[in-house]
Design an enzyme around this catalytic site. Structure first.
Site, PDB file in Angstrom:
ATOM      1  N   GLY A  72     -28.790  21.634 -15.516  1.00 21.58           N
ATOM      2  CA  GLY A  72     -28.918  20.458 -16.376  1.00 21.58           C
ATOM      3  C   GLY A  72     -28.509  20.720 -17.817  1.00 21.58           C
ATOM      4  N   THR A  73     -28.912  21.866 -18.338  1.00 25.82           N
ATOM      5  CA  THR A  73     -28.620  22.163 -19.745  1.00 25.82           C
ATOM      6  C   THR A  73     -27.111  22.213 -19.977  1.00 25.82           C
ATOM      7  OG1 THR A  73     -30.683  23.382 -19.953  1.00 25.82           O
ATOM      8  CG2 THR A  73     -28.980  23.873 -21.580  1.00 25.82           C
ATOM      9  N   ASN A 151     -38.637  13.231 -18.566  1.00 20.67           N
ATOM     10  CA  ASN A 151     -39.295  14.378 -17.948  1.00 20.67           C
ATOM     11  C   ASN A 151     -40.753  14.542 -18.345  1.00 20.67           C
ATOM     12  OD1 ASN A 151     -37.607  14.934 -20.336  1.00 20.67           O
ATOM     13  ND2 ASN A 151     -38.649  16.904 -20.328  1.00 20.67           N
ATOM     14  N   GLN A 179     -34.149  14.532 -13.831  1.00 21.61           N
ATOM     15  CA  GLN A 179     -35.461  14.297 -13.202  1.00 21.61           C
ATOM     16  C   GLN A 179     -35.402  13.235 -12.110  1.00 21.61           C
ATOM     17  OE1 GLN A 179     -38.337  15.867 -13.557  1.00 21.61           O
ATOM     18  NE2 GLN A 179     -37.771  17.200 -15.245  1.00 21.61           N
ATOM     19  N   SER A 199     -29.481  18.821 -11.835  1.00 20.64           N
ATOM     20  CA  SER A 199     -29.897  20.214 -11.747  1.00 20.64           C
ATOM     21  C   SER A 199     -30.623  20.437 -10.424  1.00 20.64           C
ATOM     22  CB  SER A 199     -30.832  20.518 -12.920  1.00 20.64           C
ATOM     23  OG  SER A 199     -31.296  21.834 -12.831  1.00 20.64           O
ATOM     24  N   THR A 237     -16.069  32.005 -11.561  1.00 21.77           N
ATOM     25  CA  THR A 237     -16.166  32.110 -10.098  1.00 21.77           C
ATOM     26  C   THR A 237     -17.354  31.294  -9.594  1.00 21.77           C
ATOM     27  OG1 THR A 237     -15.186  34.292 -10.217  1.00 21.77           O
ATOM     28  CG2 THR A 237     -16.398  33.775  -8.199  1.00 21.77           C
ATOM     29  N   CYS A 324     -39.958  23.232 -20.364  1.00 22.86           N
ATOM     30  CA  CYS A 324     -38.957  24.140 -20.912  1.00 22.86           C
ATOM     31  C   CYS A 324     -39.362  24.558 -22.329  1.00 22.86           C
ATOM     32  CB  CYS A 324     -37.587  23.460 -20.956  1.00 22.86           C
ATOM     33  SG  CYS A 324     -37.208  22.557 -19.485  1.00 22.86           S
TER      34      CYS A 324
HETATM   35  N1  PLP Z   1     -32.766  17.404 -18.653  1.00 26.25           N
HETATM   36  C1  PLP Z   1     -34.011  17.095 -18.269  1.00 26.25           C
HETATM   37  C2  PLP Z   1     -34.466  15.676 -18.318  1.00 26.25           C
HETATM   38  C3  PLP Z   1     -34.881  18.101 -17.837  1.00 26.25           C
HETATM   39  O1  PLP Z   1     -36.116  17.795 -17.455  1.00 26.25           O
HETATM   40  C4  PLP Z   1     -34.425  19.446 -17.821  1.00 26.25           C
HETATM   41  C5  PLP Z   1     -35.324  20.553 -17.446  1.00 26.25           C
HETATM   42  O2  PLP Z   1     -36.533  20.460 -17.572  1.00 26.25           O
HETATM   43  C6  PLP Z   1     -33.097  19.702 -18.214  1.00 26.25           C
HETATM   44  C7  PLP Z   1     -32.297  18.669 -18.635  1.00 26.25           C
HETATM   45  C8  PLP Z   1     -32.539  21.100 -18.189  1.00 26.25           C
HETATM   46  O3  PLP Z   1     -32.197  21.447 -16.869  1.00 26.25           O
HETATM   47  P1  PLP Z   1     -31.975  22.989 -16.433  1.00 26.25           P
HETATM   48  O4  PLP Z   1     -33.322  23.579 -16.310  1.00 26.25           O
HETATM   49  O5  PLP Z   1     -31.281  22.899 -15.114  1.00 26.25           O
HETATM   50  O6  PLP Z   1     -31.130  23.609 -17.460  1.00 26.25           O
END
Ligand code: PLP
Length: 373
Positions: A72-73, A151, A179, A199, A237, A324
Site C-alpha cells: 500500500g505504501t 483505516n 482497507q 495491499s 524482479t 502503522c
Molecule cells: N493505506 C491504508 C489505508 C492503510 O491502512 C495502510 C496500512 O495500514 C497503508 C496504506 C499502507 O499499506 P502497507 O502496509 O501495505 O504499506
C-alpha cells in the site's frame, strides 16, 4: 495459559492457508526469474499472468491495468508522486486530512518539490462530502486522492460521487483502497477511479506485496527505474510467490465476501450488545456506512494506551490509533480531523475483527473491556 485473541485485522491479517500453500512451489522448485527467455522462466511468467487476471477480475479491471508493487505504501507514493512528475503546469493535488500517512507524507513530499496540495476536511463521521470537494476543486486541479475506507474509524467514502466531480474538472482520481479491497465490493468502473492502491496483507495475503491499478490511458510516470518489468513502469524482479499468494487470497475473500460480511456484522452486533448489557458507556466513531468488523470506540476520560496494554496482558491484540503509527501516543490525525473531543479521543481503541474471529473471542474481548472500564 495466556489467551491469544487477534483483533487488529486493520493492521494486518492472517495469511490464508490456501494462499500459503500456493506460494510454496514458487519459493522452492519454480524459482526461475520470470523475465528470462528460457523454459525455466515460463511457469513463473504464466503464474504472473494468471495472478494478474485473477486480481483484475476481482475489481472489474483489465489485466494490463494491474501493476504489482511492494504494498500500500508504495502504491500510494507512486500514484501521488508519479502524477506530480507529469504535472508540468504544477496544478494542485487535492486530498483529505484523514488519509493514511502513506498518502499524507507523499503529499508533503511533493509540496516540498513545489507542487501545491490542498486538504479537504471530513465531517464528524469521517465522510468527505461531495460539497466539501466542490468548494475547493478548480479546473487547475491535477489529482484528487481520497481513500475508499478509513483505516482508523472504518468510514466508507462516497468515491463514486467524488470521482465524478474530479473528472468534471479534468482531474485524475486516485483512491487508497487498502482497507476496502477484499472486504467490501470494489469495482473500479463503478467507482470511476483512474488509480487505486491495494495491499495483500490486509486481505489475508502475504506481507510486502500489493498493486496499483492504473486505468488504461491514465498518465502516470514510472516509479522505479531499472529493468523493464511491469511494462517498464515498475522495475525490479517480480516476487512471484507473493504475487500468487496475493491473487489466491483476494479471490478467496471476494468469493466469500457476503458470507464473511455477515459473520463480521454478527460478531459486531454481539460485541456491542454485550457492552450495552454490561452498562459500559462508549461512543462509536465513524459513519453509518462502515467497513465490516472495524469498531472504533471512545471511552470518556479513559486512556486508550493503558487499555491497549491491559488487553495485551490478557492476550488480546487491539490498536489505539493507526497501527502503522503505534509508537505515537498523540491523538491521531483522524480523530483530530473529525473533531472528537480530547476527553474521548485519548480513550479510543480500535477493534478490527477478521473472518477468523469467533463468538468466543467476542465474549472474551467484551468481558475484558468491561473489567477495564
Ligand atoms: N493505506 C491504508 C489505508 C492503510 O491502512 C495502510 C496500512 O495500514 C497503508 C496504506 C499502507 O499499506 P502497507 O502496509 O501495505 O504499506
Amino acid at each position: 495459559m495466556r489467551v491469544h485473541i487477534y483483533a487488529d485485522n486493520a493492521a494486518t491479517t492472517k495469511l490464508d492457508k490456501s494462499a500459503y500453500e500456493a506460494m510454496i512451489p514458487w519459493l522452492t522448485e519454480e524459482y526461475g526469474n520470470a523475465s528470462q527467455p528460457y523454459f525455466f522462466a515460463r511457469s513463473p511468467k504464466n503464474a504472473l499472468s494468471e495472478a494478474r487476471e485473477t486480481i483484475a477480475a476481482c475489481i472489474n479491471a483489465r489485466p494490463e491495468e494491474i501493476f504489482f508493487t511492494s504494498g500500500g505504501t508504495e502504491s500510494d507514493n507512486w500514484a501521488i508522486k508519479g502524477s506530480a512528475l507529469l504535472n508540468h503546469d504544477r496544478k494542485a493535488t487535492i486530498t483529505s486530512s484523514i488519509e493514511h500517512h502513506a498518502v499524507l507524507r507523499a503529499c508533503a513530499s511533493i509540496e516540498r518539490m513545489g507542487y501545491p496540495v490542498a486538504y479537504v476536511k471530513p465531517d464528524a463521521t469521517g465522510i468527505i462530502s461531495p460539497e466539501a470537494l466542490k468548494a475547493i476543486i478548480t479546473d487547475n486541479t491535477n489529482l484528487v486522492s481520497m481513500m475508499l475506507a478509513n483505516n482508523e474509524i472504518g468510514s466508507v467514502e462516497p468515491i463514486e460521487e467524488l470521482s465524478a466531480i474530479a473528472h468534471s474538472h479534468g482531474a485524475l482520481v486516485h483512491t487508497d483502497a487498502v482497507q476496502a479491497i477484499g472486504h467490501i465490493p470494489v469495482d473500479v468502473q463503478k467507482l470511476g477511479v483512474d488509480m487505486m492502491s491495494a495491499s495483500a496483507h490486509k486481505f489475508n495475503g502475504p506481507k510486502g506485496i500489493g498493486f496499483l491499478y492504473v486505468r488504461k490511458g491514465a498518465k502516470i510516470a514510472p516509479f522505479f527505474d531499472g529493468g523493464t518489468q511491469e511494462r517498464a513502469m515498475r522495475a525490479g524482479t517480480e516476487n512471484v510467490a507473493a504475487i500468487v499468494g496475493m491473487a489466491i487470497a483476494l479471490n478467496n475473500n471476494c468469493s466469500l465476501m457476503e458470507q464473511n460480511q455477515l459473520h463480521l456484522r454478527n460478531l459486531e452486533e454481539k460485541f456491542l450488545s454485550l457492552l450495552q448489557t454490561s452498562k459500559v458507556q462508549y461512543r462509536r466513531n465513524g459513519s453509518d456506512i462502515r467497513l465490516p468488523g472495524l469498531i472504533s470506540l471512545s471511552f470518556l476520560d479513559k486512556d486508550g494506551e493503558m487499555m491497549l496494554h491491559r488487553l495485551d496482558l490478557q492476550g488480546i491484540c487491539v490498536s489505539t490509533g493507526a497501527a502503522c503509527n503505534s509508537k505515537d501516543t498523540e491523538v491521531s490525525h483522524v480523530l483530530r480531523a473529525i473533531g472528537l473531543d480530547d476527553r474521548y479521543a485519548k480513550g479510543t481503541i480500535r477493534i478490527s475483527l477478521g473472518k477468523y474471529n469467533t463468538t468466543d473471542d467476542i465474549d472474551k474481548i467484551a468481558e475484558a473491556i468491561k473489567k477495564i472500564v
